[in-house]
Write a protein that holds these residues in place. Structure first.
Motif, PDB file in Angstrom:
ATOM      1  N   GLY A  87       0.906  -1.280   0.032  1.00  0.00           N
ATOM      2  CA  GLY A  87       0.076  -0.059   0.017  1.00  0.00           C
ATOM      3  C   GLY A  87       0.865   1.282   0.047  1.00  0.00           C
ATOM      4  N   GLU A  88       2.181   1.336  -0.265  1.00  0.00           N
ATOM      5  CA  GLU A  88       3.020   2.330  -0.486  1.00  0.00           C
ATOM      6  C   GLU A  88       3.933   2.177  -1.697  1.00  0.00           C
ATOM      7  N   ILE A  89       4.080   3.556  -2.149  1.00  0.00           N
ATOM      8  CA  ILE A  89       5.025   3.508  -3.463  1.00  0.00           C
ATOM      9  C   ILE A  89       6.146   3.622  -3.118  1.00  0.00           C
ATOM     10  N   ILE A  90       7.307   2.683  -3.344  1.00  0.00           N
ATOM     11  CA  ILE A  90       8.522   2.732  -2.960  1.00  0.00           C
ATOM     12  C   ILE A  90       9.403   2.957  -3.900  1.00  0.00           C
ATOM     13  N   GLY A  91       8.903   2.715  -5.439  1.00  0.00           N
ATOM     14  CA  GLY A  91       9.955   3.057  -6.551  1.00  0.00           C
ATOM     15  C   GLY A  91       8.762   3.168  -7.818  1.00  0.00           C
ATOM     16  N   GLY A  92       9.786   3.296  -8.888  1.00  0.00           N
ATOM     17  CA  GLY A  92       9.197   3.316 -10.351  1.00  0.00           C
ATOM     18  C   GLY A  92       9.781   2.294 -11.172  1.00  0.00           C
ATOM     19  N   TRP A  93       8.886   2.090 -12.425  1.00  0.00           N
ATOM     20  CA  TRP A  93       9.644   1.132 -13.267  1.00  0.00           C
ATOM     21  C   TRP A  93       9.089   1.588 -14.862  1.00  0.00           C
ATOM     22  N   ALA A  94       9.591   0.847 -15.663  1.00  0.00           N
ATOM     23  CA  ALA A  94       9.409   1.167 -16.906  1.00  0.00           C
ATOM     24  C   ALA A  94       9.743  -0.013 -17.991  1.00  0.00           C
ATOM     25  N   CYS A  95       9.242  -0.112 -19.116  1.00  0.00           N
ATOM     26  CA  CYS A  95       9.616  -1.091 -20.163  1.00  0.00           C
ATOM     27  C   CYS A  95      10.299  -0.609 -21.131  1.00  0.00           C
ATOM     28  N   ARG A  96      11.446  -1.076 -21.422  1.00  0.00           N
ATOM     29  CA  ARG A  96      12.677  -0.899 -22.439  1.00  0.00           C
ATOM     30  C   ARG A  96      12.167  -1.647 -23.629  1.00  0.00           C
ATOM     31  N   ALA A  97      12.644  -0.812 -24.839  1.00  0.00           N
ATOM     32  CA  ALA A  97      12.392  -1.238 -26.179  1.00  0.00           C
ATOM     33  C   ALA A  97      12.587  -2.893 -26.566  1.00  0.00           C
ATOM     34  N   ASP A  98      13.409  -3.447 -25.702  1.00  0.00           N
ATOM     35  CA  ASP A  98      13.474  -4.776 -26.111  1.00  0.00           C
ATOM     36  C   ASP A  98      12.628  -5.561 -25.090  1.00  0.00           C
ATOM     37  N   GLY A  99      11.789  -4.989 -24.171  1.00  0.00           N
ATOM     38  CA  GLY A  99      10.589  -5.729 -23.509  1.00  0.00           C
ATOM     39  C   GLY A  99      11.210  -6.039 -21.953  1.00  0.00           C
ATOM     40  N   GLU A 100      12.354  -5.664 -21.604  1.00  0.00           N
ATOM     41  CA  GLU A 100      12.848  -6.002 -20.117  1.00  0.00           C
ATOM     42  C   GLU A 100      12.060  -5.047 -19.487  1.00  0.00           C
ATOM     43  N   ILE A 101      11.603  -5.340 -18.184  1.00  0.00           N
ATOM     44  CA  ILE A 101      10.958  -4.553 -17.113  1.00  0.00           C
ATOM     45  C   ILE A 101      12.091  -4.116 -16.214  1.00  0.00           C
ATOM     46  N   VAL A 102      12.236  -2.891 -15.985  1.00  0.00           N
ATOM     47  CA  VAL A 102      13.387  -2.455 -15.054  1.00  0.00           C
ATOM     48  C   VAL A 102      12.746  -1.287 -14.116  1.00  0.00           C
ATOM     49  N   TRP A 103      13.028  -1.476 -12.855  1.00  0.00           N
ATOM     50  CA  TRP A 103      12.564  -0.577 -11.878  1.00  0.00           C
ATOM     51  C   TRP A 103      13.705  -0.056 -10.910  1.00  0.00           C
TER      52      TRP A 103
END
Length: 407
Positions: free
Chosen positions: A347-363
């Motif tokens: 229930g708390e935001i602890i970070g952010g993430w993104a989807c790279r062009a190759d499909g990798e999910i990074v945070w």
């Protein structure tokens, strides 16, 4: 009574379907639980549903939106595009969209008459009717197909006249947008993949009428059941209403005053626990909110969630300090207040993430909550990567952290 940040966070596990034990069976349940899904960014609808479904599939989202049409896209709160339960369309329309459409019409007429004095209210009404008649003849169609049938929709307006970035824009897009705000047409399938923001349109059936004050009360009731406790400012920000209408709605549902870290807030009568809550009162003719399902044994165990940009949980309140450290706000929100992809832990935001062009999910972790939290987020990232397969998406409102993660 006082609600601490910890108690408020614990309510999200059930009410926002974030803990695995409370995930939903279908996209309709998700839209009901969250009182609509943000749809300005087309990918948000699918990703918000994915995060909350027991067995997420793109096919289920498509079924709800385009086959069964049990969820529809419509402009409502703050002129924002939402995907809402179709059965609740009258509540959204008469509480909010009707007023938004009136403002939009006045703004469009001002722009049209500045371009051509003959493009007045009668001219606009005729253009709208011609577009509707074309849709009835054609069936579900894209803007280009409709404009091919209605020459007046191909008229153009000059934007930023005399500026280096001067451009011309067709009237047709504005006319279809206004018809959609009025509830006379709806957005159908996208003209492209699941991330496309260009849609086909279809003529909408007439909505059953509701008294605006009653519709506002119903929307307040549902917001409090899902997002409460919240402040008057929170309700005003989420709905886009005047303070007078917010106070009227709170009074109509008998909202009870409680204390929050940021000041006075509101809950529905008797809604003091951490679990799900369904109020019995409702507007005649609107469906009951879904009854809470019995959770699995692990429903209250610690959980991680990766929510997309503009997710309803991220965007549900004006005051966010109880689930987001203010220090991290500049990294996770753009300058207009649009939230980017966020990482949640209990229930708390602890970070952010993104989807790279190759499909990798990074945070990136912004608040350290220990090894268990980091491992759970890694597992969620791997699950999302598998679900996406060959799918890729880029947020329409990239935040500073999202940009950094995808460089």
């Amino acid at each position: 009574m006082r609600f601490t940040a910890t108690v408020r966070r614990s309510r999200l596990a059930h009410r926002h379907l974030l803990a695995p034990g409370f995930r939903a069976r279908g996209t309709e349940e998700v839209a009901e639980a969250l009182v609509g899904l943000h749809a300005t960014d087309a990918s948000t609808v699918a990703l918000s549903a994915y995060a909350r479904l027991t067995q997420p599939t793109m096919a289920d989202v498509d079924r709800a939106l385009y086959e069964d049409r049990t969820v529809l896209r419509m402009h409502c709160m703050r002129r924002t595009l939402f995907a809402v339960p179709t059965a609740l369309a009258p509540v959204f329309h008469f509480s909010t969209a009707q007023t938004v459409a009136a403002r939009e019409r006045a703004s469009l007429l001002k722009r049209l008459t500045a371009e051509n004095p003959q493009w007045d209210a009668d001219w606009l009404a005729a253009a709208e009717q011609a577009a509707l008649d074309a849709l009835v003849r054609l069936g579900e169609s894209g803007a280009e197909e409709i404009a091919a049938e209605v020459p007046v929709l191909r008229e153009t307006v000059t934007l930023a006249r005399g500026k280096p970035y001067e451009a011309k824009q067709r009237v047709g897009g504005w006319v279809l947008r206004l018809l959609a705000m009025d509830g006379r047409v709806r957005r159908g399938r996208p003209q492209g993949g699941w991330t496309s923001g260009r849609f086909r349109y279809y003529a909408a059936p007439e909505l059953p009428a509701l008294v605006p004050a009653e519709a506002r009360a119903e929307l307040v009731r549902r917001w409090l059941a899902s997002y409460g406790p919240g402040t008057t400012d929170d309700v005003k920000w989420w709905t886009g209403w005047t303070v007078a209408h917010v106070r009227e709605g709170l009074a109509a549902v008998g909202a009870v005053a409680v204390e929050l870290d940021e000041g006075s807030g509101w809950v529905l009568p008797g809604d003091y626990g951490a679990g799900g809550y369904v109020s019995e009162a409702r507007v005649p003719g609107t469906p009951d909110a879904p009854r809470p399902r019995r959770p699995r044994e692990d429903a209250t165990e610690p959980y991680a969630a990766l929510l997309p940009g503009l997710d309803p949980t991220t965007m549900g309140w004006k005051h966010r300090d109880w689930y987001l450290d203010p220090v991290h706000r500049p990294l996770l929100f753009d300058t207009n207040g649009n939230g980017g992809p966020t990482v949640w832990w209990n229930g708390e935001i602890i970070g952010g993430w993104a989807c790279r062009a190759d499909g990798e999910i990074v945070w990136r972790q912004l608040a350290d909550r220990g090894r268990e939290a980091a491992a759970a987020v890694d597992a969620e990232a791997a699950r999302l990567r598998t679900w996406l397969g060959e799918g890729r998406f880029v947020p329409s409102f990239p935040t500073p952290l999202a940009r950094e993660l995808t460089r």
